[in-house]
Write a protein that holds these residues in place. Structure first.
Motif, PDB file in Angstrom:
ATOM      1  N   ASP A   1       0.831  -1.214   0.000  1.00  0.00           N
ATOM      2  CA  ASP A   1       0.000   0.000   0.000  1.00  0.00           C
ATOM      3  C   ASP A   1       0.862   1.258   0.000  1.00  0.00           C
ATOM      4  N   GLN A   2       1.972   1.225   0.747  1.00  0.00           N
ATOM      5  CA  GLN A   2       2.856   2.388   0.787  1.00  0.00           C
ATOM      6  C   GLN A   2       3.508   2.615  -0.575  1.00  0.00           C
ATOM      7  N   LEU A   3       3.897   1.531  -1.231  1.00  0.00           N
ATOM      8  CA  LEU A   3       4.488   1.650  -2.572  1.00  0.00           C
ATOM      9  C   LEU A   3       3.464   2.183  -3.575  1.00  0.00           C
TER      10      LEU A   3
ATOM     11  N   LEU B   1       3.256   5.908  -3.004  1.00  0.00           N
ATOM     12  CA  LEU B   1       4.418   6.580  -3.572  1.00  0.00           C
ATOM     13  C   LEU B   1       4.318   6.646  -5.102  1.00  0.00           C
ATOM     14  N   GLY B   2       3.863   5.566  -5.709  1.00  0.00           N
ATOM     15  CA  GLY B   2       3.697   5.538  -7.155  1.00  0.00           C
ATOM     16  C   GLY B   2       2.659   6.525  -7.653  1.00  0.00           C
ATOM     17  N   ALA B   3       1.686   6.834  -6.803  1.00  0.00           N
ATOM     18  CA  ALA B   3       0.639   7.801  -7.160  1.00  0.00           C
ATOM     19  C   ALA B   3       1.051   9.230  -6.820  1.00  0.00           C
ATOM     20  N   GLY B   4       2.286   9.401  -6.336  1.00  0.00           N
ATOM     21  CA  GLY B   4       2.779  10.737  -6.015  1.00  0.00           C
ATOM     22  C   GLY B   4       2.369  11.231  -4.641  1.00  0.00           C
ATOM     23  N   LEU B   5       1.893  10.335  -3.781  1.00  0.00           N
ATOM     24  CA  LEU B   5       1.480  10.696  -2.420  1.00  0.00           C
ATOM     25  C   LEU B   5       2.580  10.358  -1.427  1.00  0.00           C
ATOM     26  N   GLU B   6       2.497  10.954  -0.269  1.00  0.00           N
ATOM     27  CA  GLU B   6       3.416  10.624   0.821  1.00  0.00           C
ATOM     28  C   GLU B   6       2.980   9.302   1.457  1.00  0.00           C
ATOM     29  N   PRO B   7       3.911   8.538   2.013  1.00  0.00           N
ATOM     30  CA  PRO B   7       3.533   7.307   2.720  1.00  0.00           C
ATOM     31  C   PRO B   7       2.660   7.636   3.934  1.00  0.00           C
ATOM     32  N   ASP B   8       1.744   6.746   4.246  1.00  0.00           N
ATOM     33  CA  ASP B   8       0.878   6.900   5.410  1.00  0.00           C
ATOM     34  C   ASP B   8       1.414   5.977   6.502  1.00  0.00           C
TER      35      ASP B   8
END
Length: 64
Positions: A25-27, A30-37
């Motif tokens: 989910d974190q990857l 990141l792939g969508a340009g978001l920060e990790p949660d």
């Protein structure tokens, strides 16, 4: 809750599956340009896994 759940499933295996799902989910984030949660919990991770993969999310066999 873990005590009750531990009577039905192997908790070590479940923890491993959830940890891999959390990292995936974190990857995706990141792939969508978001920060990790980093505060994402087990329940949210489980729900996202089931939504993404359906009821076969926790099957023992590989493949379809």
């Amino acid at each position: 809750m873990r005590r009750v759940l531990g009577k039905a499933v192997d908790l070590k295996t479940l923890d491993g599956v959830l940890e891999l799902s959390w990292h995936a989910d974190q990857l995706r984030r990141l792939g969508a340009g978001l920060e990790p949660d980093l505060l994402r919990g087990r329940l949210v991770t489980t729900v996202s896994r089931v939504r993404r993969n359906g009821r076969t999310s926790f099957r023992r066999e590989r493949g379809a």
